[in-house]
Design a protein around this motif. Sequence first.
Motif: not given
Length: 289
Positions: A234-238
């Motif tokens: 989820d952090g990478m998706a941002k």
Amino acid sequence: MTKPLRKAVLPVAGLGTRFLPATKATAKEMLPVVDKPLIQYAIEEARAAGIEQFCMVTGRGKTALVEHFDVAYELERTLKERNKSEALEALKATQVEPGSIVTVRQQVPLGLGHAIWCARAFIGDDPFAILLPDDLVLSETPCLRQLADAYRDTGGNVVAVTEVPREQTNRYGILRIGKDDGRLVEVTGLVEKPEPKDAPSNLSIIGRYVLMPEVIGHLSKMERGAGNEVQLTDGMAKLIGNQPFYGLRYEGRRFDCGDKVGFLEAQIAFALKRPDLADAVRGFLKTYV
Ligand code: UTP
């Protein structure tokens, strides 16, 4: 000019529940494949990719992981006295540059994203690699070396990816993909453990990443995702849309050593690559299959 990649984070604070009772009093990452613990494969792979500084994110009961890279005076003295030169040689590979491994503690395993955030002071403003030691890759060129080369060419985030059967997408971080040259794929979205019907592709991330430090800012929001954990995915998706983000179909074969079948398969595959063991292993396998 891309900043050189010199740092790696090794998250090793998970509970390893799939390997209980073996992992009750010992770390999953200390389990050996043939005669080398998983953590040592990860450190060796990272060094082969030019990594010089390591941060292990540890938790309770994980001290053996740090001890493994220390000097064992008494053992070495005893081996010398007994002229055990082969055994002494095997220990050499556990020697690292003094001061090159630091540890931080993840007191409660709140998820992989949280584990990486725990290493924020180590990461600072630098690009960094992540290796999950329970993913083992057998390849001609070490997997992280392949990612580091792709990072040098693209100057952004690069994750190692592989195709998984559709029905297994709910076990992995899955890519939504844009341009695809057959090796490097542009990542346009990421979803953690989607059900097969919702999965945007069947390309999954394995435990090798090169990420930009900005991911820490996103992780610090501590948003809970799949499994109520703080998910790295989820952090990478941002980051997508703000920075280059690619998936690399690496050359090699991955073994998920966090899973019993994957772990057993790795033992066989790695033993068959060893000149001192291959014939004996091939011989006994015939009696079982
Ligand atoms: P896994 O999903 O394999 O979890 O973590 P686990 O706890 O190790 O094993 P199981 O599922 O209970 O059997 C993937 C990697 O992320 C680390 C683990 O140590 C492993 O290297 N991790 C996971 C952390 O460091 N902290 C966490 O909170 C979660």
